[in-house]
Enzyme design. Structure first.
Site, short mmCIF file in Angstrom:
data_model
loop_
_atom_site.label_atom_id
_atom_site.label_comp_id
_atom_site.label_asym_id
_atom_site.label_seq_id
_atom_site.Cartn_x
_atom_site.Cartn_y
_atom_site.Cartn_z
N ASP A 200 1.58 17.76 4.67
CA ASP A 200 1.34 16.32 4.68
C ASP A 200 0.59 15.95 5.97
O ASP A 200 -0.41 16.58 6.31
CB ASP A 200 2.66 15.57 4.52
CG ASP A 200 2.48 14.10 4.16
OD1 ASP A 200 2.39 13.78 2.98
OD2 ASP A 200 2.41 13.26 5.10
N TYR B 276 -1.02 5.71 8.76
CA TYR B 276 -2.06 5.62 7.73
C TYR B 276 -3.18 4.68 8.17
O TYR B 276 -4.36 4.98 7.99
CB TYR B 276 -1.44 5.13 6.41
CG TYR B 276 -0.56 6.16 5.76
CD1 TYR B 276 -1.06 6.99 4.76
CD2 TYR B 276 0.77 6.33 6.15
CE1 TYR B 276 -0.26 7.96 4.17
CE2 TYR B 276 1.57 7.29 5.56
CZ TYR B 276 1.05 8.11 4.57
OH TYR B 276 1.84 9.07 4.00
N HIS C 265 5.58 19.16 -2.92
CA HIS C 265 5.06 18.65 -1.66
C HIS C 265 5.95 18.94 -0.46
O HIS C 265 5.47 19.10 0.65
CB HIS C 265 4.85 17.14 -1.80
CG HIS C 265 4.17 16.51 -0.64
ND1 HIS C 265 2.88 16.85 -0.25
CD2 HIS C 265 4.57 15.55 0.25
CE1 HIS C 265 2.53 16.13 0.81
NE2 HIS C 265 3.53 15.35 1.13
#
Length: 404
Positions: free
Chosen positions: A179, A313, A369
């Site tokens: 990630d 982000y 993930h």
């Protein structure tokens, strides 16, 4: 940068406040037969909230984390941002020449993801290498302090990781990340690879698509040989992610504060936001309710609050507008390893991933993930193969080959 031992110690007042908020929950309605099509089913959420409110014992799980994970904090000076107090797990192997390894999580993960792999990686054996493991809580996550100023992006996250390893006496080390851990460790390698970071491994392999100028050989090979069945299946998974599961990314990358009010004030909102990812981003992983609630509670009880975690982000997207559009900045020559799990969010054709410094690849039949949590033995085994005797990165850290 003095190290201080750390124990998680959430106050009774905060636990009581959480319970009061859960008691005041107002649930939305749900369409007949909605299932997972619209997000977490109402029945799942009602069950989890009831457990969180009346049956879940945070203090029990807090004690287990404190017992299993040696935790510390220390102040780290970040250029332009002052001192940040950083939380981390640090467990040394009994093997003197163990390989220093920095483990970097992403969102919606935390230091909790190292829990299952920690005893595997630090185990001494004549059959495989051992590691001194450092699992950082990224600034704004878990029990690390969050930045107070705008602009804290990959360069700063990488700086914190590198300075932490140096402060611990690991002048040369390797990394593992998925990630955001992929992007952070890649930037760390770009900035500090020649001197400090000697190899890096990731469980999410990303690269630009073939281009006639940037990578002509791959482009021509793609034209003439096409895609394998596995490539097509991987691209289907990638397309699903972009079309059905990436909305969170756009909101967190554009208006994180708007979302932050819900995450900081509503434990049920936080639960729904992350629980959706835990289920849909994994490979039929059998989540236990208390396991989910511990994962979410770390966010709820985090030092900076759950809103701080999503700002990465915005900051990274703002500072690096093309970081997801296919152009890989500053390719690195540092040895790199990939582990491939079928239910990762983005699964690219292998030809796209070929690089001169890609020295290790490993395929797995199951996993998604959160590889360290879903498939800890498989991921640990890959690290042992990459850095062990006969592996392509054996002895990459001078004097620290992982064996007695």
């Amino acid at each position: 940068m003095t190290e201080a031992p750390f124990k998680i110690a959430v106050s009774d007042e905060r636990i009581d406040q959480l319970r009061r908020k859960l008691e005041a929950t107002v649930f939305p309605d749900e369409l007949d037969g909605a299932g997972w099509d619209y997000g977490p089913p109402l029945a799942d959420m009602r069950r989890l909230v009831a457990r969180w409110k009346d049956g879940y014992d945070w203090k029990k799980h807090e004690a287990q984390l404190n017992e299993e994970l040696p935790q510390f904090t220390r102040d780290i000076e970040v250029d332009g941002f002052g001192k940040l107090n950083i939380h981390y797990v640090h467990k040394k192997s009994a093997v003197t020449d163990a390989i220093p390894l920095l483990f970097v999580h992403g969102w919606p993960g935390s230091f909790y993801e190292i829990r299952k792999m920690l005893p595997l990686l630090t185990e001494g054996s004549s059959d495989h290498p051992s590691f001194h493991v450092v699992a950082i809580s990224l600034p704004g996550y878990g029990f690390s302090e969050a930045p107070k100023k705008k602009g804290f992006e990959l360069v700063q996250f990488a700086e914190v990781g590198n300075k932490l390893m140096l402060a611990l006496g690991y002048n040369e080390y390797v990394t593992q990340g998925g990630d955001w851990g992929f992007f952070i460790t890649r930037r760390l390698v770009q900035l500090y690879g020649q001197k400090h970071c000697k190899a890096w491994h990731t469980n999410i392999a990303l690269a630009p698509p073939p281009h006639p100028i940037r990578n002509p050989l791959t482009y021509l090979s793609q034209l003439f040989s096409g895609l394998t069945a596995a490539d097509k299946k991987g691209l289907e998974r990638s397309q699903w992610y972009h079309q059905k599961s990436s909305g969170y990314f756009h909101e967190q990358a554009t208006q994180p504060q708007t979302l932050g009010y819900s995450l900081a004030d509503s434990p049920v909102g936080l639960l729904g936001w992350i629980y959706e990812k835990l289920v849909t981003w994994t490979d039929n992983y059998p989540w236990e309710d208390d396991e989910v609630l511990t994962w979410i509670s770390i966010y709820w009880f985090s030092r900076a609050g759950p809103a701080a975690s999503v700002r990465i982000y915005y900051e990274v997207s703002n500072a690096n507008p093309t970081f997801l559009t296919g152009i890989t900045p500053q390719p690195t020559t540092t040895p790199m390893g990939h582990s491939y799990f079928p239910k990762e969010l983005i699964v690219l054709p292998r030809k796209w991933l070929k690089a001169p410094n890609l020295v290790f690849e490993s395929d797995h039949q199951k996993g998604g993930h959160f590889a360290a949590h879903e498939q800890p033995h498989e991921l640990a085994s890959d690290l042992r193969k990459m850095f062990g005797r006969g592996g392509p990165a054996f002895g990459v850290v001078p004097g620290k080959n992982g064996y007695d």
